[in-house]
Motif scaffolding. Structure first.
Motif, PDB file in Angstrom:
ATOM      1  N   UNK A  53     -14.051  22.132  19.246  1.00 12.04           N
ATOM      2  CA  UNK A  53     -14.643  22.646  18.025  1.00 12.04           C
ATOM      3  C   UNK A  53     -15.539  21.565  17.426  1.00 12.04           C
ATOM      4  N   UNK A  54     -16.401  21.981  16.532  1.00 11.84           N
ATOM      5  CA  UNK A  54     -17.412  21.092  15.959  1.00 11.84           C
ATOM      6  C   UNK A  54     -16.827  19.826  15.312  1.00 11.84           C
ATOM      7  N   UNK A  55     -15.767  19.914  14.507  1.00 12.46           N
ATOM      8  CA  UNK A  55     -15.235  18.671  13.909  1.00 12.46           C
ATOM      9  C   UNK A  55     -14.776  17.647  14.949  1.00 12.46           C
ATOM     10  N   UNK A  56     -14.188  18.119  16.054  1.00 12.77           N
ATOM     11  CA  UNK A  56     -13.753  17.205  17.108  1.00 12.77           C
ATOM     12  C   UNK A  56     -14.940  16.458  17.714  1.00 12.77           C
ATOM     13  N   UNK A  57     -16.013  17.185  17.948  1.00 10.04           N
ATOM     14  CA  UNK A  57     -17.177  16.581  18.600  1.00 10.04           C
ATOM     15  C   UNK A  57     -17.894  15.622  17.650  1.00 10.04           C
ATOM     16  N   UNK A  58     -18.080  16.025  16.398  1.00  9.27           N
ATOM     17  CA  UNK A  58     -18.766  15.126  15.461  1.00  9.27           C
ATOM     18  C   UNK A  58     -17.931  13.875  15.218  1.00  9.27           C
ATOM     19  N   UNK A  59     -16.610  13.996  15.235  1.00 14.92           N
ATOM     20  CA  UNK A  59     -15.753  12.806  15.104  1.00 14.92           C
ATOM     21  C   UNK A  59     -15.939  11.882  16.303  1.00 14.92           C
ATOM     22  N   UNK A  60     -16.006  12.472  17.488  1.00 18.27           N
ATOM     23  CA  UNK A  60     -16.213  11.677  18.703  1.00 18.27           C
ATOM     24  C   UNK A  60     -17.571  10.976  18.679  1.00 18.27           C
ATOM     25  N   UNK A  61     -18.583  11.642  18.095  1.00 19.05           N
ATOM     26  CA  UNK A  61     -19.906  11.018  17.988  1.00 19.05           C
ATOM     27  C   UNK A  61     -19.879   9.827  17.036  1.00 19.05           C
ATOM     28  N   UNK A  62     -18.981   9.864  16.063  1.00 14.59           N
ATOM     29  CA  UNK A  62     -18.781   8.729  15.171  1.00 14.59           C
ATOM     30  C   UNK A  62     -20.020   8.289  14.414  1.00 14.59           C
ATOM     31  N   UNK A  63     -20.859   9.210  14.023  1.00 13.43           N
ATOM     32  CA  UNK A  63     -22.052   8.854  13.261  1.00 13.43           C
ATOM     33  C   UNK A  63     -23.231   8.417  14.109  1.00 13.43           C
ATOM     34  N   UNK A  64     -23.081   8.448  15.438  1.00 16.31           N
ATOM     35  CA  UNK A  64     -24.200   8.099  16.315  1.00 16.31           C
ATOM     36  C   UNK A  64     -25.310   9.125  16.124  1.00 16.31           C
ATOM     37  N   UNK A  65     -26.550   8.755  16.370  1.00 18.66           N
ATOM     38  CA  UNK A  65     -27.652   9.707  16.212  1.00 18.66           C
ATOM     39  C   UNK A  65     -27.463  10.928  17.117  1.00 18.66           C
ATOM     40  N   UNK A  66     -27.693  12.083  16.542  1.00 17.72           N
ATOM     41  CA  UNK A  66     -27.566  13.331  17.291  1.00 17.72           C
ATOM     42  C   UNK A  66     -28.462  14.380  16.649  1.00 17.72           C
ATOM     43  N   UNK A  67     -28.837  15.361  17.442  1.00 21.76           N
ATOM     44  CA  UNK A  67     -29.586  16.517  16.959  1.00 21.76           C
ATOM     45  C   UNK A  67     -28.769  17.745  17.341  1.00 21.76           C
ATOM     46  N   UNK A  68     -28.438  18.566  16.343  1.00 18.81           N
ATOM     47  CA  UNK A  68     -27.655  19.775  16.575  1.00 18.81           C
ATOM     48  C   UNK A  68     -28.586  20.929  16.928  1.00 18.81           C
ATOM     49  N   UNK A  69     -28.268  21.620  18.009  1.00 16.52           N
ATOM     50  CA  UNK A  69     -29.075  22.751  18.470  1.00 16.52           C
ATOM     51  C   UNK A  69     -28.172  23.976  18.610  1.00 16.52           C
ATOM     52  N   UNK A  70     -28.375  24.986  17.756  1.00 16.57           N
ATOM     53  CA  UNK A  70     -27.568  26.199  17.887  1.00 16.57           C
ATOM     54  C   UNK A  70     -27.988  26.996  19.117  1.00 16.57           C
ATOM     55  N   UNK A  71     -27.025  27.345  19.940  1.00 17.38           N
ATOM     56  CA  UNK A  71     -27.306  28.181  21.113  1.00 17.38           C
ATOM     57  C   UNK A  71     -27.228  29.646  20.686  1.00 17.38           C
ATOM     58  N   UNK A  72     -28.152  30.022  19.827  1.00 15.60           N
ATOM     59  CA  UNK A  72     -28.219  31.369  19.282  1.00 15.60           C
ATOM     60  C   UNK A  72     -29.632  31.905  19.490  1.00 15.60           C
ATOM     61  N   UNK A  73     -29.746  33.216  19.578  1.00 16.46           N
ATOM     62  CA  UNK A  73     -31.044  33.820  19.845  1.00 16.46           C
ATOM     63  C   UNK A  73     -31.690  34.438  18.613  1.00 16.46           C
TER      64      UNK A  73
END
Length: 155
Positions: A53-73
């Motif tokens: 889930x999103x909180x798990x992944x953002x915690x793992x990123x630990x504030x590192x630079x990232x760009x979120x891309x929704x896989x939605x149409x």
């Protein structure tokens, strides 16, 4: 901006589904991206039904630079409300890309698949008598409904 993106993680955010084929499809997409861009760090998160889930992944990123891309149409409720809220709730202050569609690439893929199935997509007469079902999950967002109807009418 491209140098900034090359150092950032590409965080793909999918809706999630109880059907395991959904996660398999997302992972196939991630595998394709990694094959095309091996130096790019790609992470996947789900809004519901699948892990991580999103909180798990953002915690793992630990504030590192990232760009979120929704896989939605389509820009409906999940894109406008759920994903931004989930990012805020997880404490992630990430740039959020727009949804993937609607895109002329979708119609090009449809035509390619129909041609592979033997349909003469260049013939106006054949197109006029060919029914194509566009299935889309419903949305309470009137703008999203208009986009879906316009895409269906375009072909």
């Amino acid at each position: 901006m491209s140098s900034q993106l090359s150092a950032a993680t590409l965080l793909l955010i999918a809706h999630g589904s109880r059907d395991p084929r959904h996660a398999a499809t997302v992972e196939a997409l991630v595998g394709r991206i990694r094959a095309l861009r091996p130096a790019l760090d790609v992470a996947t998160a789900y809004l519901e039904f699948c892990a991580p889930r999103l909180p798990q992944v953002t915690e793992r990123l630990g504030g590192a630079p990232a760009v979120a891309v929704p896989l939605l149409l389509n820009r409906a409720y999940h894109a406008k409300t759920d994903i931004p809220a989930a990012l805020r709730a997880s404490g992630a202050d990430l740039p959020l890309a727009d949804v993937l569609g609607p895109s002329p690439l979708l119609l090009a893929a449809l035509e390619r698949r129909l041609a592979e199935a033997g349909l003469d997509v260049d013939s106006d007469a054949v197109r006029a008598r060919t029914g194509v079902v566009l299935a889309a999950a419903g949305s309470s967002d009137p703008a999203a409904g208009r986009v879906t109807r316009a895409l269906a009418a375009e072909w």
